[in-house]
Design a protein around this motif. Structure first.
Motif, PDB file in Angstrom:
ATOM      1  N   PRO A 109       0.798  -1.223   0.000  1.00 20.87           N
ATOM      2  CA  PRO A 109       0.000   0.000   0.000  1.00 20.87           C
ATOM      3  C   PRO A 109       0.833   1.276   0.000  1.00 20.87           C
ATOM      4  CG  PRO A 109      -0.867  -1.574   1.584  1.00 20.87           C
ATOM      5  CD  PRO A 109       0.432  -2.122   1.110  1.00 20.87           C
ATOM      6  N   PHE A 110       2.075   1.201   0.493  1.00 16.59           N
ATOM      7  CA  PHE A 110       2.927   2.388   0.549  1.00 16.59           C
ATOM      8  C   PHE A 110       3.983   2.405  -0.554  1.00 16.59           C
ATOM      9  CE2 PHE A 110       1.428   1.534   4.882  1.00 16.59           C
ATOM     10  CZ  PHE A 110       0.676   2.684   5.082  1.00 16.59           C
ATOM     11  N   GLY A 111       3.871   1.479  -1.506  1.00 17.90           N
ATOM     12  CA  GLY A 111       4.716   1.536  -2.690  1.00 17.90           C
ATOM     13  C   GLY A 111       5.884   0.579  -2.735  1.00 17.90           C
ATOM     14  N   GLY A 112       6.183  -0.130  -1.643  1.00 19.58           N
ATOM     15  CA  GLY A 112       7.277  -1.092  -1.674  1.00 19.58           C
ATOM     16  C   GLY A 112       6.943  -2.280  -2.565  1.00 19.58           C
ATOM     17  N   ILE A 113       7.908  -2.736  -3.361  1.00 20.54           N
ATOM     18  CA  ILE A 113       7.666  -3.801  -4.332  1.00 20.54           C
ATOM     19  C   ILE A 113       8.553  -5.006  -4.031  1.00 20.54           C
ATOM     20  CG2 ILE A 113       7.879  -4.465  -6.772  1.00 20.54           C
ATOM     21  CD1 ILE A 113       7.132  -1.605  -7.506  1.00 20.54           C
ATOM     22  N   THR A 114       7.923  -6.193  -4.003  1.00 21.39           N
ATOM     23  CA  THR A 114       8.622  -7.465  -3.856  1.00 21.39           C
ATOM     24  C   THR A 114       8.393  -8.272  -5.122  1.00 21.39           C
ATOM     25  OG1 THR A 114       8.305  -7.481  -1.459  1.00 21.39           O
ATOM     26  CG2 THR A 114       8.814  -9.588  -2.511  1.00 21.39           C
ATOM     27  N   THR A 115       9.450  -8.827  -5.690  1.00 20.90           N
ATOM     28  CA  THR A 115       9.324  -9.660  -6.889  1.00 20.90           C
ATOM     29  C   THR A 115       9.470 -11.126  -6.510  1.00 20.90           C
ATOM     30  OG1 THR A 115      11.687  -9.513  -7.399  1.00 20.90           O
ATOM     31  CG2 THR A 115      10.244  -7.821  -8.346  1.00 20.90           C
ATOM     32  N   PHE A 116       8.910 -11.997  -7.341  1.00 24.21           N
ATOM     33  CA  PHE A 116       9.010 -13.425  -7.058  1.00 24.21           C
ATOM     34  C   PHE A 116       8.811 -14.224  -8.338  1.00 24.21           C
ATOM     35  CE2 PHE A 116       4.571 -12.235  -6.456  1.00 24.21           C
ATOM     36  CZ  PHE A 116       3.872 -13.245  -7.099  1.00 24.21           C
ATOM     37  N   ASP A 117       9.267 -15.461  -8.298  1.00 27.59           N
ATOM     38  CA  ASP A 117       9.103 -16.411  -9.404  1.00 27.59           C
ATOM     39  C   ASP A 117       8.746 -17.762  -8.833  1.00 27.59           C
ATOM     40  OD1 ASP A 117      10.031 -15.019 -11.981  1.00 27.59           O
ATOM     41  OD2 ASP A 117      11.696 -14.604 -10.619  1.00 27.59           O
ATOM     42  N   VAL A 118       7.836 -18.458  -9.490  1.00 22.61           N
ATOM     43  CA  VAL A 118       7.591 -19.860  -9.164  1.00 22.61           C
ATOM     44  C   VAL A 118       8.806 -20.650  -9.652  1.00 22.61           C
ATOM     45  CG1 VAL A 118       6.085 -21.845  -9.527  1.00 22.61           C
ATOM     46  CG2 VAL A 118       5.102 -19.543  -9.367  1.00 22.61           C
ATOM     47  N   SER A 119       9.315 -21.531  -8.825  1.00 27.93           N
ATOM     48  CA  SER A 119      10.585 -22.206  -9.150  1.00 27.93           C
ATOM     49  C   SER A 119      10.490 -23.055 -10.415  1.00 27.93           C
ATOM     50  CB  SER A 119      11.036 -23.080  -7.974  1.00 27.93           C
ATOM     51  OG  SER A 119      10.058 -24.065  -7.674  1.00 27.93           O
ATOM     52  N   ALA A 120       9.306 -23.587 -10.718  1.00 23.96           N
ATOM     53  CA  ALA A 120       9.152 -24.442 -11.896  1.00 23.96           C
ATOM     54  C   ALA A 120       8.813 -23.663 -13.162  1.00 23.96           C
ATOM     55  CB  ALA A 120       8.066 -25.490 -11.638  1.00 23.96           C
ATOM     56  N   ALA A 121       8.750 -22.333 -13.056  1.00 24.88           N
ATOM     57  CA  ALA A 121       8.407 -21.518 -14.223  1.00 24.88           C
ATOM     58  C   ALA A 121       9.532 -21.553 -15.250  1.00 24.88           C
ATOM     59  CB  ALA A 121       8.136 -20.082 -13.791  1.00 24.88           C
ATOM     60  N   GLY A 122       9.153 -21.525 -16.523  1.00 25.45           N
ATOM     61  CA  GLY A 122      10.139 -21.502 -17.587  1.00 25.45           C
ATOM     62  C   GLY A 122      10.833 -20.157 -17.674  1.00 25.45           C
ATOM     63  N   SER A 123      11.984 -20.147 -18.348  1.00 21.66           N
ATOM     64  CA  SER A 123      12.790 -18.929 -18.451  1.00 21.66           C
ATOM     65  C   SER A 123      12.952 -18.465 -19.892  1.00 21.66           C
ATOM     66  CB  SER A 123      14.165 -19.155 -17.819  1.00 21.66           C
ATOM     67  OG  SER A 123      14.819 -20.261 -18.423  1.00 21.66           O
ATOM     68  N   GLY A 124      12.074 -18.955 -20.778  1.00 21.26           N
ATOM     69  CA  GLY A 124      12.105 -18.506 -22.154  1.00 21.26           C
ATOM     70  C   GLY A 124      11.093 -17.400 -22.396  1.00 21.26           C
TER      71      GLY A 124
END
Length: 368
Positions: A270-285
């Motif tokens: 709500p105050f603008g801080g951003i966290t990124t994430f990836d599912v470990s099984a997600a492809g990288s193409g």
């Protein structure tokens, strides 16, 4: 505002009481849904009572709206409907996105001239209010797309003008006046659908700049717009930050596309801080990766990830960052098939659709 804050407190208490049930996935098909490739049923919106709304495509490739209750477990739990004026040709018909706590539904229909019009309705679907933003174009592929409704009856969406440019809008009962908006630098503004309008009237979505890069935004109820970009997002055409959903506490989720065309998830506080994430099984193409679709009041996120073979799978991410993946029973395992979650409700129940091995669509309901 005191009334809104009270609703938030009550919602949190109810949420704490509602997380004890076992995880189950129910699959469903709306009566009348086609069984050919590209046809079938998709769930889009779900309210705190577990009522699901969405659309189905019949054997003639026409869209129709539906609502299902009681877990969507039997044909008798479904009500189907068509907005007055909806076209009956392929690619036309009624598309339903969002349902609020009181059972009020919004979406849009495509008429016989392929022009879009928003609507508001409620069961038993005898009365419809038609929504046409005054500056919406009236040519094929133009018109008004209503995508979200909150408990106050406010609606957020976007319209496409006579120059084929998209703009955001908000409206409220009695839906006689519309407020349009565009973030600075936007050449096309899109409002996300199903869960992109908060209780307090904040809207989230994506706009595109002149180079074709995407940027996220939040428009507050007072009309102020905050733009944001996730660090690591690409700056080329088809890259950037795409916002998908906002909860009643102001947290936003979506995906960003990096310079290699890979999707990654994010949550913006709500105050603008951003966290990124990836599912470990997600492809990288390119075209693969992690794509969040919705966020609930507790900060739980649902969405899809595309693996290295191009197959879609569902996931749930808790507020602490723990990720659980899931597949709807019957989901296909070839590229472009799989599980496509759409929206969580207050209690973390999720609706969406899956595509089977024959490329037919079916709805699902996942209870936490």
């Amino acid at each position: 505002m005191d009334r809104l804050q009270l609703r938030k407190v009550v919602s949190v208490v109810l949420l704490a009481c509602g997380l004890a049930s076992a995880q189950t996935i129910t699959t469903f098909s709306a009566p009348g849904a086609g069984t050919g490739a590209g046809q079938g049923t998709g769930g889009f919106g779900i309210n705190p009572d577990g009522v699901v709304v969405g659309s189905y495509v019949d054997s003639g490739n026409v869209f129709h709206g539906f609502q299902c209750v009681s877990g969507c477990g039997s044909p008798s739990s479904f009500s189907t409907f068509n907005a007055p004026g909806a076209g009956a040709g392929a690619g036309q018909g009624t598309i339903t996105f969002s349902i609020n706590l009181f059972g009020v539904i919004t979406g849009y229909y495509v008429d016989a001239n392929n022009v879009a019009h928003g609507f508001v309705t409620t069961a038993p679907f005898r009365n419809f209010t038609i929504l046409n933003e005054p500056d919406a174009g009236q040519g094929a592929g133009q018109g008004t797309i209503a995508g979200n409704i909150n408990p106050e009856g406010e609606i957020a969406g976007y319209y496409i003008d006579a120059n084929n440019v998209s703009h955001g809008f908000v409206t409220a009962p009695s839906y006689r006046t519309f407020t349009s908006f565009d973030p600075p630098g936007s050449v096309n503004t899109l409002t996300a659908v199903a869960s992109a309008l908060s209780l307090e009237g904040a809207v989230t979505g994506t706009y595109f700049d002149a180079s074709g890069a995407a940027h996220g935004y939040v428009r507050a109820a007072n009309g102020s717009i905050t733009e944001f970009n996730v660090r690591g997002a690409g700056t080329g055409s088809g890259q950037g930050t795409e916002s998908a959903s906002i909860n009643d506490l102001g947290a936003v989720t979506g995906n960003y596309i990096d310079s290699s065309g890979v999707n990654h998830g994010f949550v913006r506080g709500p105050f603008g801080g951003i966290t990124t994430f990836d599912v470990s099984a997600a492809g990288s193409g390119s075209g693969q990766g992690t794509v969040p679709e919705g966020i609930d009041l507790a900060g739980g996120i649902t969405g899809q990830y595309i693996d290295s073979d191009g197959v879609n799978h569902g996931f749930v991410r808790s507020l602490s960052g723990a990720i659980t993946s899931f597949d709807a029973p019957g989901a296909g395992t070839a590229s472009g098939q799989g599980t496509f979650p759409a929206t969580p409700n207050l209690f973390g129940a999720i609706t969406g659709q899956y595509i089977d091995a024959n490329n037919v669509h079916y709805g699902f309901l996942r209870n936490p």
